[in-house]
Design a protein around this motif. Structure first.
Motif, PDB file in Angstrom:
ATOM      1  N   LEU A   1      23.001  23.665  43.281  1.00 29.60           N
ATOM      2  CA  LEU A   1      24.061  23.351  42.311  1.00 29.60           C
ATOM      3  C   LEU A   1      24.266  21.846  42.195  1.00 29.60           C
ATOM      4  O   LEU A   1      24.424  21.312  41.085  1.00 29.60           O
ATOM      5  CB  LEU A   1      25.364  24.037  42.732  1.00 29.60           C
ATOM      6  CG  LEU A   1      25.392  25.564  42.660  1.00 29.60           C
ATOM      7  CD1 LEU A   1      26.639  26.110  43.348  1.00 29.60           C
ATOM      8  CD2 LEU A   1      25.338  26.035  41.213  1.00 29.60           C
ATOM      9  N   ALA A   2      24.252  21.157  43.339  1.00 31.82           N
ATOM     10  CA  ALA A   2      24.414  19.707  43.321  1.00 31.82           C
ATOM     11  C   ALA A   2      23.226  19.026  42.647  1.00 31.82           C
ATOM     12  O   ALA A   2      23.392  18.035  41.916  1.00 31.82           O
ATOM     13  CB  ALA A   2      24.579  19.184  44.755  1.00 31.82           C
ATOM     14  N   ALA A   3      22.022  19.561  42.864  1.00 33.91           N
ATOM     15  CA  ALA A   3      20.833  18.984  42.229  1.00 33.91           C
ATOM     16  C   ALA A   3      20.911  19.108  40.712  1.00 33.91           C
ATOM     17  O   ALA A   3      20.553  18.170  39.981  1.00 33.91           O
ATOM     18  CB  ALA A   3      19.574  19.673  42.760  1.00 33.91           C
ATOM     19  N   ASP A   4      21.374  20.254  40.220  1.00 29.60           N
ATOM     20  CA  ASP A   4      21.557  20.416  38.773  1.00 29.60           C
ATOM     21  C   ASP A   4      22.605  19.445  38.238  1.00 29.60           C
ATOM     22  O   ASP A   4      22.463  18.903  37.132  1.00 29.60           O
ATOM     23  CB  ASP A   4      21.970  21.847  38.455  1.00 29.60           C
ATOM     24  CG  ASP A   4      20.790  22.789  38.404  1.00 29.60           C
ATOM     25  OD1 ASP A   4      19.669  22.312  38.154  1.00 29.60           O
ATOM     26  OD2 ASP A   4      20.979  23.999  38.628  1.00 29.60           O
ATOM     27  N   LEU A   5      23.631  19.233  39.018  1.00 25.76           N
ATOM     28  CA  LEU A   5      24.689  18.310  38.611  1.00 25.76           C
ATOM     29  C   LEU A   5      24.146  16.887  38.501  1.00 25.76           C
ATOM     30  O   LEU A   5      24.379  16.180  37.503  1.00 25.76           O
ATOM     31  CB  LEU A   5      25.832  18.373  39.631  1.00 25.76           C
ATOM     32  CG  LEU A   5      27.166  17.728  39.248  1.00 25.76           C
ATOM     33  CD1 LEU A   5      27.783  18.437  38.060  1.00 25.76           C
ATOM     34  CD2 LEU A   5      28.123  17.744  40.431  1.00 25.76           C
ATOM     35  N   ILE A   6      23.412  16.460  39.509  1.00 26.65           N
ATOM     36  CA  ILE A   6      22.829  15.108  39.499  1.00 26.65           C
ATOM     37  C   ILE A   6      21.802  14.977  38.378  1.00 26.65           C
ATOM     38  O   ILE A   6      21.740  13.953  37.687  1.00 26.65           O
ATOM     39  CB  ILE A   6      22.202  14.804  40.869  1.00 26.65           C
ATOM     40  CG1 ILE A   6      23.282  14.763  41.948  1.00 26.65           C
ATOM     41  CG2 ILE A   6      21.436  13.486  40.842  1.00 26.65           C
ATOM     42  CD1 ILE A   6      22.736  14.702  43.366  1.00 26.65           C
ATOM     43  N   HIS A   7      21.000  16.027  38.194  1.00 24.06           N
ATOM     44  CA  HIS A   7      19.991  16.005  37.134  1.00 24.06           C
ATOM     45  C   HIS A   7      20.642  15.843  35.760  1.00 24.06           C
ATOM     46  O   HIS A   7      20.147  15.086  34.904  1.00 24.06           O
ATOM     47  CB  HIS A   7      19.180  17.297  37.193  1.00 24.06           C
ATOM     48  CG  HIS A   7      18.230  17.479  36.053  1.00 24.06           C
ATOM     49  ND1 HIS A   7      17.104  16.704  35.889  1.00 24.06           N
ATOM     50  CD2 HIS A   7      18.241  18.350  35.000  1.00 24.06           C
ATOM     51  CE1 HIS A   7      16.462  17.082  34.799  1.00 24.06           C
ATOM     52  NE2 HIS A   7      17.130  18.072  34.245  1.00 24.06           N
TER      53      HIS A   7
ATOM     54  N   ALA B   1      32.892  23.990  49.398  1.00 18.63           N
ATOM     55  CA  ALA B   1      32.160  22.874  48.781  1.00 18.63           C
ATOM     56  C   ALA B   1      31.286  23.369  47.630  1.00 18.63           C
ATOM     57  O   ALA B   1      31.214  22.725  46.562  1.00 18.63           O
ATOM     58  CB  ALA B   1      31.306  22.165  49.833  1.00 18.63           C
ATOM     59  N   ALA B   2      30.621  24.505  47.823  1.00 13.94           N
ATOM     60  CA  ALA B   2      29.781  25.059  46.760  1.00 13.94           C
ATOM     61  C   ALA B   2      30.612  25.446  45.539  1.00 13.94           C
ATOM     62  O   ALA B   2      30.195  25.223  44.396  1.00 13.94           O
ATOM     63  CB  ALA B   2      29.004  26.267  47.283  1.00 13.94           C
ATOM     64  N   VAL B   3      31.782  26.016  45.781  1.00 11.05           N
ATOM     65  CA  VAL B   3      32.659  26.402  44.663  1.00 11.05           C
ATOM     66  C   VAL B   3      33.116  25.166  43.889  1.00 11.05           C
ATOM     67  O   VAL B   3      33.088  25.142  42.652  1.00 11.05           O
ATOM     68  CB  VAL B   3      33.868  27.208  45.185  1.00 11.05           C
ATOM     69  CG1 VAL B   3      34.920  27.372  44.085  1.00 11.05           C
ATOM     70  CG2 VAL B   3      33.431  28.563  45.702  1.00 11.05           C
ATOM     71  N   VAL B   4      33.519  24.128  44.604  1.00  8.60           N
ATOM     72  CA  VAL B   4      34.008  22.908  43.938  1.00  8.60           C
ATOM     73  C   VAL B   4      32.882  22.232  43.151  1.00  8.60           C
ATOM     74  O   VAL B   4      33.045  21.882  41.976  1.00  8.60           O
ATOM     75  CB  VAL B   4      34.605  21.939  44.980  1.00  8.60           C
ATOM     76  CG1 VAL B   4      34.931  20.597  44.330  1.00  8.60           C
ATOM     77  CG2 VAL B   4      35.856  22.544  45.609  1.00  8.60           C
ATOM     78  N   VAL B   5      31.734  22.052  43.787  1.00  4.99           N
ATOM     79  CA  VAL B   5      30.607  21.398  43.105  1.00  4.99           C
ATOM     80  C   VAL B   5      30.113  22.249  41.942  1.00  4.99           C
ATOM     81  O   VAL B   5      29.817  21.727  40.853  1.00  4.99           O
ATOM     82  CB  VAL B   5      29.460  21.135  44.111  1.00  4.99           C
ATOM     83  CG1 VAL B   5      28.202  20.659  43.383  1.00  4.99           C
ATOM     84  CG2 VAL B   5      29.886  20.110  45.146  1.00  4.99           C
TER      85      VAL B   5
ATOM     86  N   MET C   1      32.958  32.274  45.026  1.00  2.31           N
ATOM     87  CA  MET C   1      31.618  31.696  44.900  1.00  2.31           C
ATOM     88  C   MET C   1      30.770  32.455  43.882  1.00  2.31           C
ATOM     89  O   MET C   1      30.005  31.842  43.120  1.00  2.31           O
ATOM     90  CB  MET C   1      30.927  31.696  46.265  1.00  2.31           C
ATOM     91  CG  MET C   1      29.620  30.921  46.288  1.00  2.31           C
ATOM     92  SD  MET C   1      28.963  30.797  47.961  1.00  2.31           S
ATOM     93  CE  MET C   1      27.422  29.948  47.648  1.00  2.31           C
ATOM     94  N   ILE C   2      30.897  33.777  43.831  1.00  2.74           N
ATOM     95  CA  ILE C   2      30.106  34.537  42.869  1.00  2.74           C
ATOM     96  C   ILE C   2      30.562  34.240  41.450  1.00  2.74           C
ATOM     97  O   ILE C   2      29.754  34.200  40.507  1.00  2.74           O
ATOM     98  CB  ILE C   2      30.179  36.051  43.183  1.00  2.74           C
ATOM     99  CG1 ILE C   2      29.106  36.811  42.394  1.00  2.74           C
ATOM    100  CG2 ILE C   2      31.547  36.615  42.882  1.00  2.74           C
ATOM    101  CD1 ILE C   2      27.706  36.482  42.777  1.00  2.74           C
ATOM    102  N   CYS C   3      31.854  33.976  41.245  1.00  2.00           N
ATOM    103  CA  CYS C   3      32.346  33.574  39.923  1.00  2.00           C
ATOM    104  C   CYS C   3      31.730  32.243  39.511  1.00  2.00           C
ATOM    105  O   CYS C   3      31.285  32.068  38.366  1.00  2.00           O
ATOM    106  CB  CYS C   3      33.870  33.459  39.935  1.00  2.00           C
ATOM    107  SG  CYS C   3      34.740  35.018  40.140  1.00  2.00           S
ATOM    108  N   THR C   4      31.717  31.305  40.449  1.00  2.00           N
ATOM    109  CA  THR C   4      31.142  29.985  40.166  1.00  2.00           C
ATOM    110  C   THR C   4      29.665  30.097  39.818  1.00  2.00           C
ATOM    111  O   THR C   4      29.180  29.455  38.882  1.00  2.00           O
ATOM    112  CB  THR C   4      31.316  29.071  41.388  1.00  2.00           C
ATOM    113  OG1 THR C   4      32.706  28.968  41.701  1.00  2.00           O
ATOM    114  CG2 THR C   4      30.754  27.698  41.114  1.00  2.00           C
TER     115      THR C   4
END
Length: 757
Positions: free
Chosen positions: A39-45, A285-289, A98-101
């Motif tokens: 998820l963070a990699a997609d965000l940075i990308h 952290a995964a939910v927030v990101v 997390m599953i919603c995110t």
């Protein structure tokens, strides 16, 4: 004797059953961490690529990601593990959030898979979500979950809504893709005509190609399945629902930590022990990101739908467009896919199908209307906020004395920009987005061109400037191989662009008594040029006729570049032997002939069945080395002084001419590569093509200005076309052999004009 697993009195021994649970918790942490990283990699990308609608590149719905998700949300489906403490109960809630995110974040990926794979992935997500909801309800009854009931109920409701949104989007995707394919093909013919005119208006190849790519980029970007879904009403509304689920989790955390007196938690320890803290931290952290991307899609869609708040009303009609229900209507009107012999039962089955499909169509309409309502409320609130900001600016301007009106008249006006409205592809109901999408994406092409310009191949440019024989029609292309050298086999084998290039480089490495710095620089230059050569070859050779030759060049270059070896011949050791260049060429030719005869005999059963262009790698490499070495020995101008420097200079010119002639194909290849890709990969293809244009911009300008002024840059040519041209000395008017049979091009446009001044 006691049975293993039983106590001394014969009862089942359960005391050790919960000992592995902390390590199972670590397993959950690892799966959650993998999701967080993706998820963070997609965000940075998305941020680096200036794509704030955040397409999914690393976290896509597939078998691997679904397996990771199933492990990461294990706490929500764990029915009987006691969870007494605050962080135990919160970890249950974070697992549900997390599953919603994940569903909201990965929704655009539904557009990049085949329709069958999309439905299979959706079915897997549906099974997981339904299982989680049922298990959470069971845990309500059994008391495993005894606090945060309201928060769990809200998140379960949001799970169902997000699942319905995913299903709604998946149903509409085939019709959307079909619609955009039709629109793309309507504009494609006009773009192909314009791509055939790069060289007709003087020195404008780069600028015309950039404008051409800008049009293609606008079409591909606005019709990209991920972008279409990312701006759709279901996906943007999912961003709002995802944000709501995250806020629900944050509310529960704040209330439990800041208002501890409002809760009564049980005593005791969870079987997960210390690992539950790690699970909770990583999943939060995964939910927030993971919420950032859906929230941005929601916010950007609001801005898209309300682009001019000063002059336009934000009121929207609640109209469901046809593409949302087309597939369901088609299934409803179609006969059953299986045969029932009894007429009564056949009619009964058909009526049941009509009832089911009618319900599904109404449900689909309801889902879309719900999303439109959520979007309308968001836009309405945003309009009020922007209107208030506008009034504040007006009030502020009353207290600011401005004297810039006179100076503003003298400011330079920007030059006219290319009108790209007709290249913005959109769906029904997106008419007001055309101007917004055009303005926000018109500069993307220039951005990637500038990125490419920063990474131009400097050594390659230097070689072409100093050594390339532009005005002589790249004479080195016709000089590296001579017809006076008899072929080792019946019939003449064709060449690819790269095979003679790497073979000439192999000869350079073997030359004695030359400056090794010059050799290393030349090898580095070829390393810069080979990616462009491979790019051109791969796109020109669509039928794969030269695939084996291209593979041969790759393997030969791997040995030369890394180990200074041609096949099993040590070129560096050969260069250290105190021999003349003639002797070195003779030795290489003899070694090539020996290996050719050896491998030709070994693979004779293959060679007699296939054309020379498809022969085994070592046979083709040996034959090419033999021909090139013998050609160099026959050229008295190259070997008359018997000095390595003279031979090095001649070989360098040949290498630069082959590179220069090959690179004249770039405009044709870049244009055709963009137009011939599939809808799923089209956007990445165009971005890569624009990047290559930026990297080779100076080279194209050099070819345009310094080479023959009437080269048709719009037609792809093979190295055999150039060799034939030089054999016939047809510099004034030449029709490449590879284009003579092309029935799709007019005779005039397929001519390659070469003028030698």
């Amino acid at each position: 004797m006691a049975i293993v697993g039983c106590s001394s009195d014969g009862y089942m021994d359960v005391t050790k059953f919960n000992k592995p649970m902390p390590w199972i918790g670590i397993y959950i942490v690892a799966a959650s961490l993998a999701c967080l990283i993706a998820l963070a990699a997609d965000l940075i990308h998305g941020i680096r690529g200036r794509k704030l609608w955040f397409p999914c590149k690393f976290f896509c719905l597939n078998a691997t990601s679904l397996a990771l998700i199933a492990v990461a949300v294990k706490l929500s489906v764990d029915l009987n593990t006691p969870m007494p403490h605050r962080h135990d109960q919160l970890s249950k809630l974070s697992s549900s959030a997390m599953i919603c995110t994940i569903m909201a974040n990965s929704m655009p990926t539904l557009g990049i898979t085949e329709n069958k794979d999309t439905m299979m992935n959706l079915m897997a997500v549906a099974i997981l979500v339904v299982t989680m909801i049922v298990n959470i309800c069971i845990q309500f009854v059994t008391g495993v979950i005894y606090v945060f009931w309201v928060e769990h109920a809200v998140i379960m409701l949001l799970m169902l809504i997000l699942l319905m949104n995913m299903a709604s989007s998946a149903i509409s995707i085939p019709k959307m893709k079909h619609h955009f394919e039709l629109k793309y093909k309507m504009n494609e013919e006009a773009l192909r005509e314009s791509s055939n005119q790069f060289g007709e208006e003087g020195n404008q190849i780069v600028s015309r190609l950039r404008d051409h790519l800008m049009k293609i980029w606008m079409m591909t970007h606005t019709s990209s399945p991920q972008f279409v879904l990312g701006r759709s009403v279901t996906c943007t509304a999912s961003g709002a629902f995802c944000l709501l689920s995250t806020m629900t989790l944050v509310e529960a955390m704040l209330r439990s930590y800041l208002m501890p007196w409002s809760f009564r938690f049980c005593t005791g320890d969870s079987d997960y022990k210390w690992s539950i803290i790690l699970i909770f931290i990583v999943q939060v952290a995964a939910v927030v990101v993971g919420t950032i991307a859906p929230a941005f899609r929601w916010f950007i869609a609001i801005n898209y739908r309300c682009p001019s708040v000063r002059n336009k009303s934000c009121k929207r009609r609640f109209h469901v467009e046809g593409y949302w229900t087309t597939k369901l209507v088609l299934i409803k009107e179609s006969p059953l896919g299986f045969r029932i012999h009894n007429r009564h039962y056949r009619k009964l089955a058909h009526d049941a199908k009509l009832l089911l499909l009618s319900f599904c169509i109404k449900l689909q309409v309801g889902i879309v209307l719900m999303c439109k309502a959520a979007q309308y409320v968001s836009i309405y609130l945003m309009c009020w906020i922007m209107t208030c900001c506008d009034h504040c600016k007006k009030l502020k301007s009353k207290f600011v004395f401005s004297v810039s009106s006179v100076s503003s008249e003298t400011e330079s006006r920007p030059g006219p920009k290319l009108d790209l409205r007709c290249f913005v592809l959109h769906l029904e109901g997106e008419e007001e987005l055309v101007e917004v999408m055009m303005n926000q994406n018109r500069d993307a092409t220039n951005h990637w061109v500038q990125v490419g310009e920063k990474k131009q191949p400097k050594l390659l440019i230097e070689l072409l400037e100093e050594k390339c024989s532009f005005l002589q029609g790249f004479k080195g292309v016709g000089a590296f191989d001579s017809d006076q050298v008899l072929s080792l086999h019946a019939g003449e084998a064709p060449y690819s662009w790269s095979l003679p290039l790497v073979t000439l480089a192999s000869i350079v490495v073997a030359l004695p008594n030359i400056n090794q710095g010059s050799v290393k620089k030349l090898l580095s230059t070829i390393n810069e040029g080979l990616p462009f050569v491979k790019f051109i070859e791969k796109n020109l050779d669509k039928e794969g006729e030269l695939f084996k030759l291209r593979k041969t060049a790759e393997i030969v270059w791997l040995g030369v570049d890394l180990y200074d070896k041609w096949l099993d011949v040590d070129l560096h050791e050969l260069s250290l032997q105190d021999k003349s260049p003639n002797e070195t060429l003779e030795k290489l030719a003899d070694a090539a002939k020996i290996r050719y005869e050896k491998f030709r005999a070994k693979y004779n059963h293959i060679c007699i069945k296939l054309s020379p262009s498809s022969w085994p790698i070592k046979v083709s490499a040996s034959h090419t080395m033999y021909k090139l070495c013998k050609t160099a020995l026959l050229n008295h101008e190259l070997v008359r002084d018997n000095t390595s420097e003279r031979l090095l200079e001649a070989l360098t010119v040949m290498i630069s001419d082959i590179l220069g002639a090959c690179l004249t194909n770039l405009p044709h290849v870049i244009s055709n590569k963009c137009l011939n890709s599939t809808i799923e990969e089209r956007e990445d293809t165009v971005r890569h093509a624009v990047y290559i244009l930026g990297k080779t911009k100076k080279i194209l300008e050099m070819l345009e200005k310094r080479a023959f002024p009437r080269v048709d840059f719009c037609r792809g040519t093979y190295i055999e076309d150039w060799r034939l041209m030089h054999k016939q000395n047809s510099f004034l008017h030449f029709v490449p052999s590879s284009l003579e049979n092309d029935t799709h091009k007019t005779p005039k446009s397929s001519d390659l004009y070469l003028n030698i001044d």
